[in-house]
Design an enzyme around this catalytic site. Structure first.
Site, PDB file in Angstrom:
ATOM      1  N   ILE A 151      43.185  45.301  -4.841  1.00  0.00           N
ATOM      2  CA  ILE A 151      42.543  46.545  -4.413  1.00  0.00           C
ATOM      3  C   ILE A 151      43.733  47.492  -4.204  1.00  0.00           C
ATOM      4  CG2 ILE A 151      41.092  47.689  -2.698  1.00  0.00           C
ATOM      5  CD1 ILE A 151      39.589  45.435  -4.112  1.00  0.00           C
ATOM      6  N   PRO A 152      44.041  48.323  -5.200  1.00  0.00           N
ATOM      7  CA  PRO A 152      45.330  49.029  -5.232  1.00  0.00           C
ATOM      8  C   PRO A 152      45.441  50.222  -4.280  1.00  0.00           C
ATOM      9  CG  PRO A 152      44.035  49.643  -7.125  1.00  0.00           C
ATOM     10  CD  PRO A 152      43.252  48.584  -6.392  1.00  0.00           C
ATOM     11  N   CYS A 153      45.412  49.948  -2.992  1.00  0.00           N
ATOM     12  CA  CYS A 153      45.560  51.026  -2.001  1.00  0.00           C
ATOM     13  C   CYS A 153      46.962  51.621  -2.037  1.00  0.00           C
ATOM     14  CB  CYS A 153      45.189  50.534  -0.615  1.00  0.00           C
ATOM     15  SG  CYS A 153      46.121  49.120  -0.050  1.00  0.00           S
ATOM     16  N   HIS A 154      47.904  50.932  -2.678  1.00  0.00           N
ATOM     17  CA  HIS A 154      49.254  51.500  -2.807  1.00  0.00           C
ATOM     18  C   HIS A 154      49.261  52.735  -3.704  1.00  0.00           C
ATOM     19  CE1 HIS A 154      48.943  48.805  -6.296  1.00  0.00           C
ATOM     20  NE2 HIS A 154      49.844  49.592  -6.868  1.00  0.00           N
TER      21      HIS A 154
END
Length: 184
Positions: A151-154
């Protein structure tokens, strides 16, 4: 009536981002975390999943009843290796066991649609989930994410271009974004 304890499989390995904790249930991956030392991840594992029966995949022999967990872990560890191909789409197809509120899952779904190597702002993400004034709530949902990179919250940054926060540290966020940009 007895409540069945959940069985979780895990492994902790060294990666280019530091030590990495991978945890999976029978539904899919439920935790991908990073820390500078192994003991911090072991503590996190026991604090966040106190009632689970924990099985360390590293203690099992190949061909035992740990499939598909070890295959999921191997795929991610290859992705996180120094020479791993971060653009490898195979991790996009790994099963996930998302544990969060309806709103958090809505934000996490929107995060998964951000293209590799691109970023969006917290306000853009809030607009994408249909709540343009819920910027702080969106940021909190990003912070509650337990599945780093999957889950690419970066890929979420501040409106002015600053990196903003990252549950696993700004340096890791910077490394992930730089590595993604170098592979585009």
């Amino acid at each position: 009536m007895t409540i069945k304890e959940e069985q979780l499989f895990y492994v902790i390995e060294q990666t280019f981002l530091g030590y990495c904790l991978l945890v999976a249930s029978d539904k899919g991956l439920c935790n991908v975390s990073f820390a500078d030392d192994m003991s911090a991840l072991q503590q996190e594992l026991h604090l966040t999943m106190p009632r689970a029966v924990l099985k360390n995949v590293g203690q099992y022999k190949e061909g035992s009843a740990i499939e598909p967990y070890s295959a999921w872990f191997d795929c991610l560890l290859d992705y996180f290796s120094e020479k791993g191909n971060l653009r490898d789409c195979s991790i996009q197809h790994l099963p996930l066991d998302l544990q969060g509120t309806v709103f958090q899952r809505q934000v996490w779904q929107a995060l998964q649609t951000i293209p590799y190597g691109e970023t969006q702002t917290y306000s853009e993400l809030a607009e994408r989930v249909g709540l343009p004034n819920a910027i702080r709530a969106v940021a909190n949902a990003c912070g509650a994410n337990r599945l780093a990179v999957l889950i690419p919250c970066h890929r979420i940054v501040r409106k002015g271009g600053g990196l903003g926060g990252y549950r696993w540290g700004i340096e890791r966020k910077k490394q992930l974004l730089n590595r993604e940009l170098s592979c585009v």
